[in-house]
Motif scaffolding. Sequence first.
Motif, mmCIF file in Angstrom:
data_model
loop_
_atom_site.group_PDB
_atom_site.id
_atom_site.type_symbol
_atom_site.label_atom_id
_atom_site.label_comp_id
_atom_site.label_asym_id
_atom_site.label_seq_id
_atom_site.Cartn_x
_atom_site.Cartn_y
_atom_site.Cartn_z
ATOM 1 N N UNK A 130 32.250 43.109 43.757
ATOM 2 C CA UNK A 130 30.912 42.743 44.224
ATOM 3 C C UNK A 130 31.032 42.279 45.668
ATOM 4 N N UNK A 131 30.346 42.985 46.563
ATOM 5 C CA UNK A 131 30.366 42.685 47.983
ATOM 6 C C UNK A 131 29.057 42.018 48.367
ATOM 7 N N UNK A 132 29.153 40.913 49.115
ATOM 8 C CA UNK A 132 27.937 40.216 49.529
ATOM 9 C C UNK A 132 28.120 39.628 50.922
ATOM 10 N N UNK A 133 27.117 38.909 51.374
ATOM 11 C CA UNK A 133 27.118 38.332 52.721
ATOM 12 C C UNK A 133 27.653 36.903 52.722
ATOM 13 N N UNK A 134 28.490 36.573 51.776
ATOM 14 C CA UNK A 134 29.058 35.228 51.700
ATOM 15 C C UNK A 134 29.936 34.907 52.891
ATOM 16 N N UNK A 135 30.219 33.635 53.062
ATOM 17 C CA UNK A 135 30.990 33.157 54.213
ATOM 18 C C UNK A 135 32.462 33.478 54.098
ATOM 19 N N UNK A 136 32.914 33.814 52.907
ATOM 20 C CA UNK A 136 34.328 34.063 52.696
ATOM 21 C C UNK A 136 35.054 32.836 52.200
ATOM 22 N N UNK A 137 34.338 31.705 52.150
ATOM 23 C CA UNK A 137 34.939 30.480 51.623
ATOM 24 C C UNK A 137 34.983 30.591 50.100
ATOM 25 N N UNK A 138 36.171 30.404 49.534
ATOM 26 C CA UNK A 138 36.344 30.605 48.098
ATOM 27 C C UNK A 138 37.492 29.761 47.607
ATOM 28 N N UNK A 139 37.390 29.271 46.388
ATOM 29 C CA UNK A 139 38.509 28.568 45.772
ATOM 30 C C UNK A 139 38.635 29.045 44.337
ATOM 31 N N UNK A 140 39.845 28.978 43.831
ATOM 32 C CA UNK A 140 40.091 29.396 42.444
ATOM 33 C C UNK A 140 39.203 28.578 41.521
ATOM 34 N N UNK A 141 38.801 29.172 40.396
ATOM 35 C CA UNK A 141 37.976 28.432 39.443
ATOM 36 C C UNK A 141 38.714 27.211 38.900
ATOM 37 N N UNK A 142 37.949 26.174 38.595
ATOM 38 C CA UNK A 142 38.533 24.979 37.984
ATOM 39 C C UNK A 142 39.110 25.340 36.621
ATOM 40 N N UNK B 147 39.673 37.741 45.710
ATOM 41 C CA UNK B 147 38.655 37.551 46.735
ATOM 42 C C UNK B 147 39.193 38.085 48.054
ATOM 43 N N UNK B 148 38.411 38.900 48.708
ATOM 44 C CA UNK B 148 38.776 39.432 50.019
ATOM 45 C C UNK B 148 37.666 39.097 51.008
ATOM 46 N N UNK B 149 38.040 38.768 52.231
ATOM 47 C CA UNK B 149 37.068 38.487 53.283
ATOM 48 C C UNK B 149 36.950 39.728 54.155
ATOM 49 N N UNK B 150 35.716 40.085 54.492
ATOM 50 C CA UNK B 150 35.455 41.232 55.354
ATOM 51 C C UNK B 150 34.735 40.756 56.616
ATOM 52 N N UNK B 151 34.531 41.656 57.557
ATOM 53 C CA UNK B 151 33.807 41.302 58.780
ATOM 54 C C UNK B 151 32.367 40.887 58.497
ATOM 55 N N UNK C 136 34.308 39.811 45.865
ATOM 56 C CA UNK C 136 34.938 39.206 44.701
ATOM 57 C C UNK C 136 35.158 40.318 43.698
ATOM 58 N N UNK C 137 36.348 40.358 43.111
ATOM 59 C CA UNK C 137 36.669 41.471 42.228
ATOM 60 C C UNK C 137 37.374 40.987 40.973
ATOM 61 N N UNK C 138 37.291 41.825 39.951
ATOM 62 C CA UNK C 138 37.953 41.558 38.672
ATOM 63 C C UNK C 138 38.518 42.871 38.147
ATOM 64 N N UNK C 139 39.716 42.794 37.576
ATOM 65 C CA UNK C 139 40.366 43.985 37.019
ATOM 66 C C UNK C 139 40.576 43.817 35.518
ATOM 67 N N UNK C 140 40.485 44.937 34.822
ATOM 68 C CA UNK C 140 40.623 44.973 33.360
ATOM 69 C C UNK C 140 41.601 46.072 32.981
ATOM 70 N N UNK C 141 42.471 45.786 32.041
ATOM 71 C CA UNK C 141 43.484 46.741 31.588
ATOM 72 C C UNK C 141 43.396 46.850 30.069
ATOM 73 N N UNK C 142 43.587 48.066 29.562
ATOM 74 C CA UNK C 142 43.616 48.270 28.109
ATOM 75 C C UNK C 142 44.502 49.463 27.805
#
Length: 109
Positions: A53-65, A90-94, A99-105
């Motif tokens: 999911x790509x958005x206009x966020x600031x790029x500030x991110x912390x791992x979930x509690x 989480x990746x910061x862009x210009x 924010x991304x999530x991967x699933x394996x099965x």
Amino acid sequence: MRGLLDGSPRTSDAELAVSELAANSLRHTPSGGAGGEFSVAVALRPGWARIAVTDAGTGEWKRPETSPDAVAEYGRGLFIVEQVADKIGHDVTESGQILWAEFIWDVEP
């Protein structure tokens, strides 16, 4: 997600993750404001999916509690994503952030 992952045992997990990530984009970034935008991309291979999911966020991110407040109205979204996904990141862009999530099965031969 249901249509893209038809038959995958991880469909429900992926649906929950994309819902949480998209909701976070709308609630916590400028993407949720007037004229804001966000995008959802899904990459697929046999036995693997990545939701980004790509958005206009600031790029500030912390791992979930590790133990979010169970009665708080907000604050558990990324924790939930981390619990249902095999990997998150989480990746910061210009122009914002991804924010991304991967699933394996297992895939039957």
